[in-house]
Design an enzyme around this catalytic site. Structure first.
Site, PDB file in Angstrom:
ATOM      1  CE  LYS A   1      -3.275   2.020   2.861  1.00 13.74           C
ATOM      2  NZ  LYS A   1      -5.015   1.528   3.981  1.00 13.74           N
TER       3      LYS A   1
ATOM      4  CB  SER B   1      -8.080   3.111   2.560  1.00 13.57           C
ATOM      5  OG  SER B   1      -6.950   3.103   3.836  1.00 13.57           O
TER       6      SER B   1
ATOM      7  CB  SER C   1      -8.493   0.713   5.821  1.00 17.66           C
ATOM      8  OG  SER C   1      -9.228   1.823   5.389  1.00 17.66           O
TER       9      SER C   1
HETATM   10  N1  GLN Z   1     -13.351   4.347   6.139  1.00 18.80           N
HETATM   11  C1  GLN Z   1     -12.581   4.644   7.118  1.00 18.80           C
HETATM   12  C2  GLN Z   1     -12.268   6.012   7.208  1.00 18.80           C
HETATM   13  O1  GLN Z   1     -12.535   6.384   6.438  1.00 18.80           O
HETATM   14  C3  GLN Z   1     -11.300   3.887   8.089  1.00 18.80           C
HETATM   15  C4  GLN Z   1     -10.419   4.281   6.749  1.00 18.80           C
HETATM   16  C5  GLN Z   1      -9.024   3.209   6.819  1.00 18.80           C
HETATM   17  O2  GLN Z   1      -9.428   2.315   7.864  1.00 18.80           O
HETATM   18  N2  GLN Z   1      -7.778   3.983   6.701  1.00 18.80           N
HETATM   19  O3  GLN Z   1     -11.148   6.497   7.830  1.00 18.80           O
END
Ligand code: GLN
Length: 483
Positions: free
Chosen positions: A76, A151, A175
């Site tokens: 990532k 994400s 995410s």
């Molecule tokens: N969807 C959540 C957010 O937008 C989690 C994102 C994540 O785990 N990085 O914060």
């Protein structure tokens, strides 16, 4: 070769059925041919991958035999990689070449993994659909009109489409687990402190945790074993021996007590997903598990608490991107103030700005007690709910997401609708416990994920249950058409 799992690759490399160089070339060709449909990679590091593959083959020829020696993966794009752009999918870091490797990157390289590049994601890991990337959205290989989740959407799409066997991701509120669920993968968010955050660009430091996304629990066990461990460079990393996750896989499930939280099966859950989850429960019963209904009464407060705490930490973490030290700088700044304002104004995308504003507001004098402190109290209650539940059961099971993958653009104008998709995953981050998502069926051709949650440092139990389930079912082996 692209269909092989990491475990199969390890056997193939050991048996000299193919070399890491051959495998790497085959996957690079596949990425070149298929990724334009998905947009899962931000940067492909072909030359570096070839060199790493050659080095891995040489180490094998010299008698080394690690399971990951020569295994292709990708990271990532928020894990710092020395000499390679680390963009966090943001314009503000589009020109940033990290001067060092993240601990996770270093550990996987030491184990012999070959990195094919850097994967697309939501900007600064803020999102659930991978639509907020500066480099454009990622498509779900199961339906190119749908989002892959976020994400870690690039990680999920690339692994699901068999461009790479496994990838790293990070999970602040879901995410790893949510994109794994939406693309038919297995993904695990370890206990907070199990995997070093050093060199992982921070979103919300008290919630962020790195982990693997792969096509089986066995492959996650292989990767997590190499990623986890104490790191003196991360003061929140816990100094505790890493369990033998591979050995844990084969334990029988007889006597395992599974809790189903009633709050996870209420309004908001697509009934078709509920059916798939209950079918998974039946399968686990056949394997010897017993089922009990439990309560997590404070779950209803998790989303509001998370969307105060995560933006608050983000607003503080992201203050370092100022146009002075690294990253994007605006043209012709008139003075220092103008430099800050325009560099940040032009460099950050809309969702990141929204979070910075919410977070700054929640932390400001006069509102701190009402929002941030309150959210921290809720966080403690959520943690207590889990501790109480784990007095009665060994494992908690429910859906990973309330809905299957949605159409690109469908929720992008309504941030709250997207935030609600995290309802089942964010509690684990707030409490710091480990969570795993595994494939458990399909709805309209789109994958359904089941989430397993365990007490602190019981990653082995999660992988064990997922592996036993995957020995009895074949959902995880299904591949999207065209890939
Ligand atoms: N969807 C959540 C957010 O937008 C989690 C994102 C994540 O785990 N990085 O914060």
């Amino acid at each position: 070769m692209h269909r092989l799992t990491l475990a199969q690759i390890a056997r193939g490399l050991a048996a000299k059925d193919f070399s890491s160089v051959e495998l790497t070339e085959a996957l690079l060709t596949r990425i070149g041919a298929l990724d334009p449909q998905l947009n899962s990679f931000i940067t492909v590091t072909a030359d570096q991958a070839r060199a790493q593959a050659q080095a891995a083959d040489a180490r094998r020829a010299a008698g080394e035999s690690g399971a990951l020696l020569g295994a292709p993966i990708a990271h990532k794009d928020l894990f710092c990689t020395k000499g390679v752009r680390t963009s966090c999918a943001s314009k503000i870091l589009d020109n940033f070449v990290a001067p060092y490797d993240a601990t996770v990157v270093e550990k996987l390289a030491a184990a012999g993994c070959v990195s094919l590049g850097k994967l697309n994601m939501d900007e600064f890991a803020m999102g659930s659909a991978n639509e907020s990337s500066h480099y454009g959205p990622v498509k779900n290989p199961w339906n190119l009109e749908c989002v892959p989740g976020g994400s870690s959407g690039g990680s999920a799409a690339a692994v699901a489409a068999r461009l790479i066997p496994a990838a790293t991701g990070t999970d602040t509120g879901g995410s790893i687990r949510q994109p794994a669920a939406l693309t038919n993968l297995t993904g695990i968010k370890p206990t907070y402190g199990r995997v070093s955050r050093w060199g992982m660009i921070a979103y919300a430091s008290s919630l962020d945790q790195g982990g693997p996304l792969a096509r089986s629990a066995e492959d996650c066990a292989l990767l997590l074993g190499a990623m986890a461990g104490f790191d003196p460079k991360d003061s929140t990393c816990v100094d505790q021996p890493v369990d033998d996750y591979l050995a844990a896989l084969n334990r029988p499930l007889a006597g395992l007590r599974i809790g189903l939280p009633r709050e996870y099966f209420g309004a908001g859950l697509d009934p078709r997903l509920s059916d798939a989850v209950m079918a998974c429960v039946e399968e686990l019963k056949k394997l010897g598990a017993t089922i009990k209904e439990i309560g997590l009464p404070n779950m209803q407060h998790a989303i509001p608490a998370y969307y105060v705490i995560a933006p608050a930490e983000a607003s503080s973490n992201l203050s370092r991107f100022d146009g002075v030290r690294f990253g994007y700088r605006c043209e012709n700044p008139q003075n220092l103030e103008d430099l800050y304002k325009r560099s940040r104004g032009e460099g950050f995308g809309a969702e990141v700005k929204r979070r910075i504003m919410v977070g700054t507001y929640a932390l400001s004098a006069g509102y701190y007690d009402a929002y941030y402190l309150k959210a921290q109290k809720i966080r403690r209650l959520i943690r207590s709910d889990f501790i109480a539940a784990f007095q009665e059961v060994d494992l908690i099971l429910g859906p990973t997401t309330p809905n299957p993958a949605w159409k690109l653009g469908e929720k992008s104008s309504d941030p709250v609708a997207a935030y609600l998709e995290d309802i089942y995953t964010i509690t684990a981050n707030l409490a710091g416990i480990p969570g795993l998502s595994m494939p458990a069926g399909f709805v309209d051709g789109l994958p359904v994920g089941v989430q397993l949650l365990a007490p602190y440092f019981q990653e082995g139990r999660l992988l064990n249950v997922a592996h036993q389930y995957q020995q009895a079912t074949d959902w995880h082996q299904r591949a999207p058409e065209g890939f």
